[in-house]
Write a protein that holds these residues in place. Structure first.
Motif, PDB file in Angstrom:
ATOM      1  N   TYR A  27       0.803  -1.220   0.000  1.00  0.00           N
ATOM      2  CA  TYR A  27       0.000   0.000   0.000  1.00  0.00           C
ATOM      3  C   TYR A  27       0.844   1.282   0.000  1.00  0.00           C
ATOM      4  N   HIS A  28       2.133   1.147   0.306  1.00  0.00           N
ATOM      5  CA  HIS A  28       2.986   2.332   0.381  1.00  0.00           C
ATOM      6  C   HIS A  28       3.046   3.053  -0.965  1.00  0.00           C
ATOM      7  N   HIS A  29       2.892   4.357  -0.926  1.00  0.00           N
ATOM      8  CA  HIS A  29       2.888   5.181  -2.138  1.00  0.00           C
ATOM      9  C   HIS A  29       4.211   5.898  -2.320  1.00  0.00           C
ATOM     10  N   GLY A  30       4.625   6.614  -1.278  1.00  0.00           N
ATOM     11  CA  GLY A  30       5.894   7.321  -1.310  1.00  0.00           C
ATOM     12  C   GLY A  30       5.772   8.823  -1.418  1.00  0.00           C
ATOM     13  N   ARG A 105     -16.767  10.129  18.115  1.00  0.00           N
ATOM     14  CA  ARG A 105     -15.301  10.168  18.163  1.00  0.00           C
ATOM     15  C   ARG A 105     -14.808   8.864  17.549  1.00  0.00           C
ATOM     16  N   ILE A 106     -13.774   8.940  16.714  1.00  0.00           N
ATOM     17  CA  ILE A 106     -13.289   7.777  15.992  1.00  0.00           C
ATOM     18  C   ILE A 106     -11.812   7.551  16.264  1.00  0.00           C
ATOM     19  N   ALA A 107     -11.463   6.306  16.546  1.00  0.00           N
ATOM     20  CA  ALA A 107     -10.061   5.891  16.623  1.00  0.00           C
ATOM     21  C   ALA A 107      -9.816   4.969  15.438  1.00  0.00           C
ATOM     22  N   GLY A 108      -8.733   5.219  14.711  1.00  0.00           N
ATOM     23  CA  GLY A 108      -8.421   4.385  13.560  1.00  0.00           C
ATOM     24  C   GLY A 108      -7.069   3.731  13.713  1.00  0.00           C
ATOM     25  N   ILE A 109      -6.931   2.519  13.169  1.00  0.00           N
ATOM     26  CA  ILE A 109      -5.646   1.826  13.204  1.00  0.00           C
ATOM     27  C   ILE A 109      -5.389   1.196  11.847  1.00  0.00           C
ATOM     28  N   ASP A 110      -4.132   1.280  11.388  1.00  0.00           N
ATOM     29  CA  ASP A 110      -3.776   0.721  10.085  1.00  0.00           C
ATOM     30  C   ASP A 110      -2.315   0.295  10.087  1.00  0.00           C
ATOM     31  N   LEU A 111      -1.998  -0.716   9.271  1.00  0.00           N
ATOM     32  CA  LEU A 111      -0.631  -1.221   9.189  1.00  0.00           C
ATOM     33  C   LEU A 111       0.336  -0.257   8.516  1.00  0.00           C
ATOM     34  N   THR A 112      -0.155   0.515   7.547  1.00  0.00           N
ATOM     35  CA  THR A 112       0.720   1.300   6.679  1.00  0.00           C
ATOM     36  C   THR A 112       1.014   2.678   7.270  1.00  0.00           C
ATOM     37  N   PRO A 113       2.253   2.940   7.683  1.00  0.00           N
ATOM     38  CA  PRO A 113       2.590   4.219   8.321  1.00  0.00           C
ATOM     39  C   PRO A 113       2.239   5.433   7.459  1.00  0.00           C
ATOM     40  N   GLU A 114       2.496   5.356   6.168  1.00  0.00           N
ATOM     41  CA  GLU A 114       2.213   6.504   5.301  1.00  0.00           C
ATOM     42  C   GLU A 114       0.730   6.837   5.292  1.00  0.00           C
ATOM     43  N   PRO A 255      -9.461  14.108 -11.223  1.00  0.00           N
ATOM     44  CA  PRO A 255      -8.253  14.534 -10.495  1.00  0.00           C
ATOM     45  C   PRO A 255      -7.957  13.699  -9.256  1.00  0.00           C
ATOM     46  N   LEU A 256      -9.002  13.311  -8.546  1.00  0.00           N
ATOM     47  CA  LEU A 256      -8.844  12.452  -7.375  1.00  0.00           C
ATOM     48  C   LEU A 256      -9.664  11.184  -7.539  1.00  0.00           C
ATOM     49  N   GLY A 257      -9.066  10.067  -7.210  1.00  0.00           N
ATOM     50  CA  GLY A 257      -9.745   8.786  -7.298  1.00  0.00           C
ATOM     51  C   GLY A 257      -8.804   7.704  -6.805  1.00  0.00           C
ATOM     52  N   LEU A 258      -9.241   6.460  -6.850  1.00  0.00           N
ATOM     53  CA  LEU A 258      -8.416   5.367  -6.358  1.00  0.00           C
ATOM     54  C   LEU A 258      -7.152   5.176  -7.187  1.00  0.00           C
ATOM     55  N   HIS A 259      -7.157   5.701  -8.423  1.00  0.00           N
ATOM     56  CA  HIS A 259      -5.953   5.621  -9.255  1.00  0.00           C
ATOM     57  C   HIS A 259      -4.786   6.397  -8.629  1.00  0.00           C
ATOM     58  N   VAL A 260      -5.099   7.394  -7.799  1.00  0.00           N
ATOM     59  CA  VAL A 260      -4.037   8.145  -7.121  1.00  0.00           C
ATOM     60  C   VAL A 260      -3.304   7.229  -6.139  1.00  0.00           C
ATOM     61  N   LEU A 261      -4.037   6.327  -5.499  1.00  0.00           N
ATOM     62  CA  LEU A 261      -3.438   5.400  -4.541  1.00  0.00           C
ATOM     63  C   LEU A 261      -2.685   4.271  -5.236  1.00  0.00           C
ATOM     64  N   MET A 262      -3.289   3.718  -6.293  1.00  0.00           N
ATOM     65  CA  MET A 262      -2.702   2.543  -6.953  1.00  0.00           C
ATOM     66  C   MET A 262      -1.714   2.902  -8.058  1.00  0.00           C
ATOM     67  N   GLN A 263      -1.699   4.157  -8.463  1.00  0.00           N
ATOM     68  CA  GLN A 263      -0.776   4.665  -9.469  1.00  0.00           C
ATOM     69  C   GLN A 263      -0.812   3.838 -10.756  1.00  0.00           C
TER      70      GLN A 263
END
Length: 293
Positions: A27-30, A105-114, A255-263
């Motif tokens: 999932y890392h983009h950079g 109030r929301i707490a979120g957790i995810d593996l990917t630091p970025e 301009p914005l969509g899931l293609h931004v994440l998956m490149q």
């Protein structure tokens, strides 16, 4: 025997840690924050003026985007007095939608630091940092106290987690009695092998798509009662059909969509996802469960 058990436990832990690293790397983009900012600016939107709605196309990494979130999260009956856990929160899009819409109030957790770092910045942009706290961590070892949440949800997370029992055991541990837990995951529809790559995995090595019955068994074994079970296959097919038509009409993606994440991998992953859906290999499934008092 004790030494053997300790050795096995250490080996199992190393295997999980190795899988976690591979999943996070997938999932890392950079350069994700800059890419999102550029997408906003192409629409004439400054980051400090962005809204939850403006970010929706890129920050809800699941089939159906915002429409799916509305259909799914409305079933949890979230209220302003509650504290809710978003497991596998990604960029926090669903957390921001839930905080803004329901006042919780929301707490979120995810593996990917970025994802966590960028997601918290997006919370700052839309003025929701006081309501949402995202942190890096594993769903198999939640860094929260017992019975600390009024509800929880996860969206397109279980496909990257082999041990569904431990996952749901951890969710049960941190939920209060009577709390609702919503799952919106891609699940198996038949026994055919999936075509890869797909958005959540490049190969089958980090993909553990399970049947709905596997989720139900894990839920029931950990003190949950399943209240709702919805197959969203037709919705998913219509979503991708509409997305393709809009892209073709506009001469390319927005301009914005899931293609931004998956490149660059978007052009392969999305068609494979649609092919898997069309062949009935997978379906997005909603399960709403209640932790038994």
């Amino acid at each position: 025997m004790k030494r053997v058990r300790v050795a096995i436990h250490k080996l199992e832990k190393l295997i999980v840690m190795n899988s976690d690293k591979k999943i996070s790397a997938h999932y890392h983009h950079g350069n994700l924050l800059t890419a999102i900012q550029a997408g906003l600016e192409r629409q004439g939107i400054k980051p400090e003026n962005a809204s939850v709605e403006d970010l929706g196309p890129v920050d809800e990494f699941h089939i159906g985007g915002r429409a799916a979130s509305i259909h799914f999260l409305d079933q949890l009956k979230i209220s302003p007095s509650q504290t809710i856990l978003d497991i596998g929160c990604g960029l926090g899009g669903s957390a921001r939608f839930a905080a803004k819409t329901y006042g919780a109030r929301i707490a979120g957790i995810d593996l990917t630091p970025e994802y966590v770092e960028v997601g918290q910045q997006l919370c700052d942009w839309v003025g929701l940092s006081d309501s949402i706290k995202l942190r890096q961590g594993s769903a198999l070892s939640l860094p929260f106290e017992d019975a600390s949440f009024d509800g929880a949800f996860m969206m397109h997370v279980g496909m990257n987690i082999e041990d569904k029992h431990t996952l749901i055991s951890e969710v049960s541990r941190v939920l209060k009695s009577g709390a609702k837990f919503g799952i919106y995951d891609i699940m198996k529809g038949n026994d055919e092998e999936l075509v890869y790559p797909v958005p959540w995995a490049t190969t089958s090595e980090t993909s553990w798509v399970a049947e709905p019955k596997d989720y139900r068994m894990a839920l029931e074994a950990n003190g949950f009662v399943v209240a709702e079970d919805n197959n969203r296959h037709d919705f998913a097919m219509e979503f991708f059909k509409k997305m393709k038509a809009e892209s073709e009409a506009a001469g390319g993606p927005p301009p914005l969509g899931l293609h931004v994440l998956m490149q660059h991998s978007t052009a392969e992953k999305i068609p494979n996802m649609v092919a898997n859906l069309a062949a009935g290999r997978i379906s997005p499934i909603e399960i709403i469960a209640i932790k038994d008092p």
